[in-house]
Design a protein around this motif. Structure first.
Motif, short mmCIF file in Angstrom:
data_model
loop_
_atom_site.label_atom_id
_atom_site.label_comp_id
_atom_site.label_asym_id
_atom_site.label_seq_id
_atom_site.Cartn_x
_atom_site.Cartn_y
_atom_site.Cartn_z
N SER A 42 0.83 -1.21 0.00
CA SER A 42 0.00 0.00 0.00
C SER A 42 0.86 1.26 0.00
CB SER A 42 -0.94 -0.01 1.20
OG SER A 42 -0.20 -0.08 2.42
N TYR A 43 2.01 1.22 0.68
CA TYR A 43 2.90 2.38 0.69
C TYR A 43 3.42 2.68 -0.72
CZ TYR A 43 6.90 5.40 1.41
OH TYR A 43 7.78 6.43 1.32
N PHE A 44 3.86 1.64 -1.42
CA PHE A 44 4.38 1.84 -2.78
C PHE A 44 3.30 2.41 -3.69
CE2 PHE A 44 7.64 -1.23 -1.47
CZ PHE A 44 8.77 -0.60 -1.95
N ILE A 45 2.10 1.95 -3.55
CA ILE A 45 1.00 2.43 -4.39
C ILE A 45 0.72 3.91 -4.12
CG2 ILE A 45 -1.47 2.18 -4.87
CD1 ILE A 45 -0.99 -0.89 -4.31
N ILE A 46 0.59 4.27 -2.84
CA ILE A 46 0.32 5.66 -2.48
C ILE A 46 1.50 6.55 -2.87
CG2 ILE A 46 -0.02 7.24 -0.52
CD1 ILE A 46 -1.54 4.84 0.81
N ARG A 47 2.71 6.07 -2.63
CA ARG A 47 3.92 6.84 -2.94
C ARG A 47 4.01 7.12 -4.44
NH1 ARG A 47 7.18 10.19 -3.11
NH2 ARG A 47 9.37 10.08 -2.60
N GLU A 48 3.69 6.13 -5.26
CA GLU A 48 3.76 6.33 -6.71
C GLU A 48 2.66 7.26 -7.20
OE1 GLU A 48 6.19 5.32 -9.15
OE2 GLU A 48 7.09 5.35 -7.16
N TYR A 49 1.48 7.20 -6.59
CA TYR A 49 0.42 8.15 -6.92
C TYR A 49 0.93 9.58 -6.68
CZ TYR A 49 -3.98 10.72 -6.63
OH TYR A 49 -4.98 11.64 -6.81
N CYS A 50 1.55 9.79 -5.52
CA CYS A 50 2.09 11.11 -5.19
C CYS A 50 3.26 11.49 -6.09
CB CYS A 50 2.50 11.14 -3.72
SG CYS A 50 1.10 11.02 -2.57
N ARG A 51 4.05 10.50 -6.49
CA ARG A 51 5.16 10.78 -7.41
C ARG A 51 4.62 11.25 -8.76
NH1 ARG A 51 8.94 8.65 -11.02
NH2 ARG A 51 7.82 6.70 -11.26
N GLY A 52 3.51 10.68 -9.20
CA GLY A 52 2.87 11.14 -10.44
C GLY A 52 2.46 12.60 -10.34
N ILE A 53 1.90 12.98 -9.20
CA ILE A 53 1.54 14.38 -8.97
C ILE A 53 2.79 15.25 -9.01
CG2 ILE A 53 0.65 16.01 -7.24
CD1 ILE A 53 -1.26 13.72 -6.33
N SER A 54 3.84 14.81 -8.30
CA SER A 54 5.10 15.57 -8.25
C SER A 54 5.71 15.74 -9.63
CB SER A 54 6.10 14.85 -7.35
OG SER A 54 5.61 14.71 -6.05
N GLY A 77 -2.06 9.60 -10.58
CA GLY A 77 -1.59 10.82 -9.92
C GLY A 77 -1.18 11.87 -10.93
N TYR A 78 -0.45 11.45 -11.96
CA TYR A 78 -0.01 12.37 -13.00
C TYR A 78 -1.22 12.95 -13.73
CZ TYR A 78 2.90 14.26 -16.74
OH TYR A 78 3.52 15.10 -17.62
N SER A 79 -2.17 12.07 -14.07
CA SER A 79 -3.38 12.50 -14.77
C SER A 79 -4.17 13.50 -13.93
CB SER A 79 -4.24 11.27 -15.08
OG SER A 79 -5.43 11.64 -15.70
N LYS A 80 -4.34 13.20 -12.67
CA LYS A 80 -5.09 14.09 -11.77
C LYS A 80 -4.46 15.48 -11.72
CE LYS A 80 -5.24 15.63 -7.23
NZ LYS A 80 -4.26 16.60 -6.75
N GLU A 81 -3.11 15.52 -11.59
CA GLU A 81 -2.45 16.82 -11.50
C GLU A 81 -2.50 17.58 -12.82
OE1 GLU A 81 -0.88 19.92 -9.39
OE2 GLU A 81 -1.76 18.05 -8.67
N CYS A 82 -2.43 16.86 -13.94
CA CYS A 82 -2.58 17.53 -15.25
C CYS A 82 -3.94 18.20 -15.35
CB CYS A 82 -2.40 16.52 -16.38
SG CYS A 82 -0.70 16.00 -16.65
N PHE A 83 -4.99 17.52 -14.88
CA PHE A 83 -6.32 18.13 -14.89
C PHE A 83 -6.34 19.36 -13.98
CE2 PHE A 83 -8.00 13.94 -16.38
CZ PHE A 83 -8.57 14.42 -17.54
N CYS A 84 -5.73 19.25 -12.80
CA CYS A 84 -5.70 20.39 -11.87
C CYS A 84 -4.99 21.59 -12.49
CB CYS A 84 -5.01 20.00 -10.56
SG CYS A 84 -5.98 18.88 -9.55
N ILE A 85 -3.88 21.34 -13.16
CA ILE A 85 -3.14 22.42 -13.83
C ILE A 85 -3.99 22.97 -14.98
CG2 ILE A 85 -1.11 22.96 -15.24
CD1 ILE A 85 0.37 20.75 -13.56
#
Length: 182
Positions: A95-107, A167-175
């Motif tokens: 679960s940590y790896f999954i959450i961490r990678e979601y946040c890395r996509g945002i970053s 995560g990357y997709s979500k942040e692209c939409f936010c931007i």
């Protein structure tokens, strides 16, 4: 997928050498003169691990800015500089790896927004969001295949990759829509 790297293991070879962006050392094993940190403007307060927020790329963004000074500063890799890093047991949980990678996509999306020479239009960011969202959907097939074959590693690898894309997709939409980040 190299999970060692996700836990801070860095290996650019056995020889000391200068690093050229986008190569960068990890935050757990780097040092600077204070004057350089002040000149560059310090680390971004919008990136990096903070409490329960698992964003990253603070050191990558810092080295991106150092790189903009062209030949004034040189970053060296020294393979004999070792760090013994205590990794919390929770960081080994899937679960940590999954959450961490979601946040890395945002970053990564935040860093891409900052690093691009020409700011893409909002519609282009939204298209990126759609594209990476679609990639997440396609990559979820790997998870299903892993379940069907009872392959835990394939399931984790697929889940981690899918989380990154989401995560990357979500942040692209936010931007793209200009919504303020939390």
């Amino acid at each position: 997928m190299n999970f060692d790297r996700r836990l801070g293991k860095l290996d650019y070879g056995s020889e000391s050498r200068p690093l050229a962006y986008p190569e960068y050392p990890f935050g757990g094993n780097m040092s600077f003169k204070c004057s350089i940190i002040e000149k560059i403007g310090g680390f971004s307060v919008n990136l990096g691990l903070k409490g329960r927020k698992l964003l990253g790329n603070d050191e990558n963004e810092f080295f991106f800015r150092i790189n903009q000074f062209n030949d004034k500063y040189t970053i060296f890799y020294n393979p004999s500089a070792l760090v013994y890093h205590n990794v919390r047991s929770q960081c080994y949980k899937p679960s940590y790896f999954i959450i961490r990678e979601y946040c890395r996509g945002i970053s990564d999306a935040i860093l891409k927004e900052k690093a691009e020479d020409i700011t893409p239009t909002r519609s282009r960011w939204i298209k990126r969001g759609i594209y990476t969202g679609f990639r997440a959907l396609v990559s979820s097939k790997t998870i299903l295949k892993g379940f069907l074959r009872f392959d835990k590693y394939k399931v984790l690898k697929g889940a981690v990759y899918t989380a990154y894309q989401l995560g990357y997709s979500k942040e692209c939409f936010c931007i793209g829509v200009g919504r303020l980040r939390d």
